[in-house]
Design a protein around this motif. Structure first.
Motif, PDB file in Angstrom:
ATOM      1  N   ALA A 130     -12.350 -25.219  39.214  1.00 30.74           N
ATOM      2  CA  ALA A 130     -11.624 -25.518  40.456  1.00 30.74           C
ATOM      3  C   ALA A 130     -10.872 -26.845  40.315  1.00 30.74           C
ATOM      4  O   ALA A 130      -9.708 -26.951  40.696  1.00 30.74           O
ATOM      5  N   ALA A 133      -7.862 -26.455  38.175  1.00 27.50           N
ATOM      6  CA  ALA A 133      -6.785 -25.633  38.760  1.00 27.50           C
ATOM      7  C   ALA A 133      -6.077 -26.342  39.915  1.00 27.50           C
ATOM      8  O   ALA A 133      -5.024 -25.901  40.350  1.00 27.50           O
ATOM      9  N   VAL A 172     -11.485 -12.173  34.536  1.00 26.17           N
ATOM     10  CA  VAL A 172     -11.924 -13.565  34.355  1.00 26.17           C
ATOM     11  C   VAL A 172     -13.420 -13.700  34.045  1.00 26.17           C
ATOM     12  O   VAL A 172     -13.839 -14.698  33.466  1.00 26.17           O
ATOM     13  N   PHE A 177     -12.348 -14.444  27.836  1.00 27.33           N
ATOM     14  CA  PHE A 177     -11.056 -14.344  28.526  1.00 27.33           C
ATOM     15  C   PHE A 177     -10.674 -15.728  29.049  1.00 27.33           C
ATOM     16  O   PHE A 177     -11.409 -16.338  29.828  1.00 27.33           O
ATOM     17  N   THR A 178      -9.557 -16.243  28.597  1.00 25.46           N
ATOM     18  CA  THR A 178      -9.106 -17.552  29.073  1.00 25.46           C
ATOM     19  C   THR A 178      -7.585 -17.571  29.151  1.00 25.46           C
ATOM     20  O   THR A 178      -6.913 -16.884  28.381  1.00 25.46           O
ATOM     21  N   THR A 179      -7.055 -18.363  30.091  1.00 23.35           N
ATOM     22  CA  THR A 179      -5.606 -18.553  30.144  1.00 23.35           C
ATOM     23  C   THR A 179      -5.273 -19.976  29.715  1.00 23.35           C
ATOM     24  O   THR A 179      -4.131 -20.399  29.789  1.00 23.35           O
ATOM     25  N   LYS A 180      -6.336 -20.713  29.303  1.00 23.46           N
ATOM     26  CA  LYS A 180      -6.112 -22.116  28.945  1.00 23.46           C
ATOM     27  C   LYS A 180      -5.613 -22.235  27.507  1.00 23.46           C
ATOM     28  O   LYS A 180      -5.807 -21.329  26.700  1.00 23.46           O
ATOM     29  N   THR A 186     -12.941 -21.892  26.336  1.00 24.94           N
ATOM     30  CA  THR A 186     -13.465 -20.850  25.444  1.00 24.94           C
ATOM     31  C   THR A 186     -13.498 -19.500  26.160  1.00 24.94           C
ATOM     32  O   THR A 186     -13.727 -18.475  25.543  1.00 24.94           O
ATOM     33  N   GLY A 187     -13.306 -19.514  27.470  1.00 27.14           N
ATOM     34  CA  GLY A 187     -13.384 -18.254  28.213  1.00 27.14           C
ATOM     35  C   GLY A 187     -14.814 -17.785  28.410  1.00 27.14           C
ATOM     36  O   GLY A 187     -15.064 -16.616  28.685  1.00 27.14           O
ATOM     37  N   LEU A 188     -15.763 -18.730  28.260  1.00 29.62           N
ATOM     38  CA  LEU A 188     -17.167 -18.334  28.414  1.00 29.62           C
ATOM     39  C   LEU A 188     -17.770 -18.779  29.744  1.00 29.62           C
ATOM     40  O   LEU A 188     -18.825 -18.294  30.146  1.00 29.62           O
ATOM     41  N   LEU A 190     -17.142 -18.422  33.082  1.00 28.42           N
ATOM     42  CA  LEU A 190     -17.446 -17.452  34.139  1.00 28.42           C
ATOM     43  C   LEU A 190     -18.330 -16.315  33.623  1.00 28.42           C
ATOM     44  O   LEU A 190     -19.094 -15.729  34.391  1.00 28.42           O
ATOM     45  N   ALA A 191     -18.233 -15.998  32.330  1.00 25.29           N
ATOM     46  CA  ALA A 191     -19.120 -14.975  31.770  1.00 25.29           C
ATOM     47  C   ALA A 191     -20.569 -15.470  31.849  1.00 25.29           C
ATOM     48  O   ALA A 191     -21.491 -14.714  32.182  1.00 25.29           O
ATOM     49  N   PHE A 216     -14.672 -18.601  44.992  1.00 25.71           N
ATOM     50  CA  PHE A 216     -15.787 -17.950  44.298  1.00 25.71           C
ATOM     51  C   PHE A 216     -16.995 -17.987  45.217  1.00 25.71           C
ATOM     52  O   PHE A 216     -17.369 -19.053  45.720  1.00 25.71           O
TER      53      PHE A 216
HETATM   54  P1  ADP Z   1     -12.293 -21.115  30.576  1.00 24.19           P
HETATM   55  O1  ADP Z   1     -12.454 -22.114  31.693  1.00 24.19           O
HETATM   56  O2  ADP Z   1     -12.857 -21.593  29.276  1.00 24.19           O
HETATM   57  O3  ADP Z   1     -10.908 -20.555  30.456  1.00 24.19           O
HETATM   58  P2  ADP Z   1     -13.770 -19.339  32.331  1.00 24.19           P
HETATM   59  O4  ADP Z   1     -14.540 -18.078  32.033  1.00 24.19           O
HETATM   60  O5  ADP Z   1     -14.501 -20.399  33.064  1.00 24.19           O
HETATM   61  O6  ADP Z   1     -13.221 -19.849  30.945  1.00 24.19           O
HETATM   62  O7  ADP Z   1     -12.469 -18.953  33.168  1.00 24.19           O
HETATM   63  C1  ADP Z   1     -11.645 -17.886  32.754  1.00 24.19           C
HETATM   64  C2  ADP Z   1     -10.271 -18.007  33.368  1.00 24.19           C
HETATM   65  O8  ADP Z   1     -10.353 -17.808  34.785  1.00 24.19           O
HETATM   66  C3  ADP Z   1      -9.601 -19.357  33.231  1.00 24.19           C
HETATM   67  O9  ADP Z   1      -8.960 -19.501  31.979  1.00 24.19           O
HETATM   68  C4  ADP Z   1      -8.596 -19.333  34.377  1.00 24.19           C
HETATM   69  O10 ADP Z   1      -7.447 -18.604  34.041  1.00 24.19           O
HETATM   70  C5  ADP Z   1      -9.320 -18.529  35.437  1.00 24.19           C
HETATM   71  N1  ADP Z   1      -9.939 -19.351  36.497  1.00 24.19           N
HETATM   72  C6  ADP Z   1     -11.247 -19.604  36.680  1.00 24.19           C
HETATM   73  N2  ADP Z   1     -11.447 -20.367  37.782  1.00 24.19           N
HETATM   74  C7  ADP Z   1     -10.229 -20.583  38.331  1.00 24.19           C
HETATM   75  C8  ADP Z   1      -9.762 -21.282  39.501  1.00 24.19           C
HETATM   76  N3  ADP Z   1     -10.606 -21.898  40.335  1.00 24.19           N
HETATM   77  N4  ADP Z   1      -8.417 -21.271  39.749  1.00 24.19           N
HETATM   78  C9  ADP Z   1      -7.561 -20.635  38.912  1.00 24.19           C
HETATM   79  N5  ADP Z   1      -7.941 -19.970  37.798  1.00 24.19           N
HETATM   80  C10 ADP Z   1      -9.257 -19.931  37.508  1.00 24.19           C
END
Ligand code: ADP
Length: 227
Positions: A130, A133, A172, A177-180, A186-188, A190-191, A216
């Protein structure tokens, strides 16, 4: 769940194998850095090797945390206190100018039986996302309440950040899965959250509109170890 378990095993194996050579790289760069015979350019290069090896170590740690199948230790806890310890930690460790944290804890909620350390990790991952973002001028609301119909506690994290496009909302929670940018995520996160909340027989859900922030919601039964 099956996907989480098989990726967890693979991740643990890889992380374990990488950990030892990585410790050696870090150890030797530290040793070399102590030598005064290097010219400034070489010192800079060495610093580069060191900081990138540290980034790798962080990824390996995330992988190991993700795959560690430690059985949950359920203890009675005050969820408001547990959350506040994370909120204040994030505020002091990663202060972000112009982002307001709004606390909206329901003081009358009953204690919950949960694995405090694991749930702290859940709150930490969601809160860090959060913060990342949300730009200056935005806010993050953290609230708790007891829901009688569902006989459990809701914890809600709502930010006014960039939001999550509809087409990736189901993805997500997937591992990796990551958009960073590479090295940023690492995309881990939320998993891991998903796995821990499942272990507590709870539910985690997401509501978001692109450009308007993300919410969330975590629901935990009062005794998450009993079911
Ligand atoms: P990471 O933070 O390593 O990318 P996460 O599993 O924590 O991995 O998150 C996956 C993706 O979910 C993030 O790359 C982002 O695109 C999206 N995301 C998660 N939380 C938020 C949020 N609060 N606002 C916008 N995008 C989010």
């Amino acid at each position: 769940s099956a996907k989480l378990a098989s990726i967890g095993e693979l991740a643990a194996g890889v992380a374990h194998e990488i950990n030892n050579p990585l410790s050696i790289i870090l150890g030797f760069t530290r040793l070399l850095a102590k030598k005064s015979s290097f010219d400034p350019q070489a010192k800079e290069d060495l610093e580069m090797i060191h900081s990138n090896a540290e980034s790798c170590k962080k990824i390996v740690e995330d992988l190991l945390n993700f795959s560690r199948q430690k059985r949950p230790q359920h203890r009675e806890a005050d969820i408001n206190q547990t959350i506040e310890s994370i909120v204040s930690l994030v505020e002091t460790q990663y202060p972000k100018g112009g982002v307001t944290t709004i606390r909206d804890y329901d003081a009358s909620i009953p204690p919950v039986k949960m694995d405090i350390d694991k749930m702290k990790q859940v709150f930490m991952n969601i809160l860090m996302n959060a913060y990342q973002a949300t730009d200056s001028g935005g806010s993050i609301r953290v609230s708790t309440h007891y829901d009688e119909a569902k006989d459990g506690i809701f914890t809600v994290f709502s930010d006014t950040g960039c939001g999550i496009p509809k087409n990736i909302q189901t993805r997500v929670f997937e591992p990796f899965f990551t958009t960073k940018e590479p090295g940023q995520g690492t995309g881990l996160g939320l998993a891991v959250c998903y796995g821990i909340v499942q272990e507590h027989h709870g539910e985690i859900s997401l509501e978001s509109e692109e450009g308007k922030g993300a919410t969330f919601k975590i629901w935990l039964p009062l005794d998450s170890g009993r079911r």
